[in-house]
Scaffold this active site. Structure first.
Site, short mmCIF file in Angstrom:
data_model
loop_
_atom_site.label_atom_id
_atom_site.label_comp_id
_atom_site.label_asym_id
_atom_site.label_seq_id
_atom_site.Cartn_x
_atom_site.Cartn_y
_atom_site.Cartn_z
N ARG A 104 30.58 27.45 -9.70
CA ARG A 104 29.48 27.23 -8.76
C ARG A 104 28.84 25.88 -9.07
NH1 ARG A 104 31.78 30.57 -6.53
NH2 ARG A 104 31.13 32.66 -5.86
N GLU A 148 26.86 21.81 -0.29
CA GLU A 148 28.18 21.60 0.31
C GLU A 148 28.08 21.69 1.82
OE1 GLU A 148 30.63 23.47 -3.50
OE2 GLU A 148 30.44 24.64 -1.66
N HIS A 189 35.82 21.84 -2.47
CA HIS A 189 35.75 23.30 -2.56
C HIS A 189 37.00 23.95 -1.96
CE1 HIS A 189 32.72 26.85 -2.87
NE2 HIS A 189 33.95 27.26 -3.11
#
Length: 318
Positions: free
Chosen positions: A236, A265, A284
């Site tokens: 994370r 993000e 990601h």
């Protein structure tokens, strides 16, 4: 049964099928949904499927027919779980679908930093090797992983998979975990957090984000690391204080970082890590291999099918 997928594009940009979910009810799939569109699109829905679209107490209060929320991810912080519990709304997640894909990304980043494959491949398309006076060249540090110490923070499924790969590559593995030493695999040594950061050549983050772990990687902890150390984060983004990490990289306090997640993000344009020295960022995508997304879709369908049949599985709103 009216089923609404609020943001299906990340899971299925066109290479998978919604057929399994479509067989369970009246399905509508939206690629993306803004906060302002949630209520309009969710009207009369009994089932909402979300990946990153946030579902709040206010949404649930305004949707009296809503009985089930399916999160297309392992983490479910996008849903107000307490409000769901009070309204007896089932909330399911997708556990353990991307374990090997994420562990693979750890080593994609680590090998990129230690071998700089992408850098040299790019240089050679520009003719650098062609114009070299020698049969080879290098202008970055190259590191062999055999014998190096990998510290893993969090020893769940992904942490354990990462450890197996590391051991196969001849690395020594340290783990910060609630598990006892007796419950750890051969070759994995349980250590304290501070000891892990100071002893490791590579630190890989795999712990959940909690108030206790938020910004656990900060200036003090970075200063305790070896100047040759590498930090990898596929967990994370907020586990790291990003300004502190940028400063550590720019000032040579640690040697490099490989990150697949950031605190926001997509990141803001002024995120200091985007231009930090020896910082390599992927968007990601550790979870996003085709194989992992196939599993995710299958589990999402299975979760909903089991709910319809009265056998709820993977409910995180018990």
């Amino acid at each position: 049964m009216k089923i609404i997928v609020l943001d299906g594009y990340a899971l299925n940009p066109g290479d998978l099928s919604w057929e399994g979910m479509q067989s369970l009810g009246d399905l509508t799939v939206y690629e993306r949904t803004t906060p302002e569109q949630v209520l309009e699109r969710s009207e009369n829905a009994e089932v909402l499927i979300t990946n990153k679209t946030v579902l709040t107490k206010e949404h649930m209060e305004a949707l009296p027919r809503l009985k089930y929320i399916g999160v297309l991810a392992t983490g479910y912080n996008v849903v107000d779980i307490e409000s769901a519990k009070k309204r007896n709304i089932v909330v399911t997640n997708i556990p353990a679908y991307s374990t090997m894909s994420v562990a693979q990304m750890v080593f994609a980043h680590l090998l990129n930093i230690t071998q700089r494959v992408g850098y040299y491949a790019s240089e050679n398309t520009c003719g650098r090797w062609t114009n070299s006076q020698d049969f080879c060249y290098w202008d970055t540090n190259l590191m062999e992983l055999d014998g190096k110490q990998l510290g893993i923070v969090g020893f769940g499924n992904i942490g354990q998979a990462t450890a197996r790969i590391a051991l196969a590559m001849g690395m020594k593995v340290l783990a910060y975990t609630s598990k006892s030493q007796a419950d750890l695999p051969d070759g994995v040594l349980k250590v304290g957090m501070d000891e892990l950061f100071s002893m490791s050549d590579v630190v890989s983050l795999h712990c959940p984000l909690t108030p206790e772990t938020k910004e656990m990687v900060n200036a003090n902890r970075l200063k305790s690391m070896k100047p040759t150390a590498i930090l990898i984060n596929t967990g994370r983004g907020p586990l790291i204080n990003e300004m502190d990490l940028a400063n550590a990289l720019n000032n040579g306090i640690i040697a490099g970082a490989g990150l697949d997640v950031l605190s926001s993000e997509p990141p803001l344009a002024d995120n200091p890590l985007l231009k930090a020295k020896n910082c390599f960022i992927t968007p990601h995508i550790a979870w996003a291999t085709y194989e992992a997304r196939v599993r995710l879709m299958q589990i999402a369908v299975s979760n909903l099918k089991s709910y319809i049949e009265g056998n709820v599985i993977n409910n995180v709103a018990k």
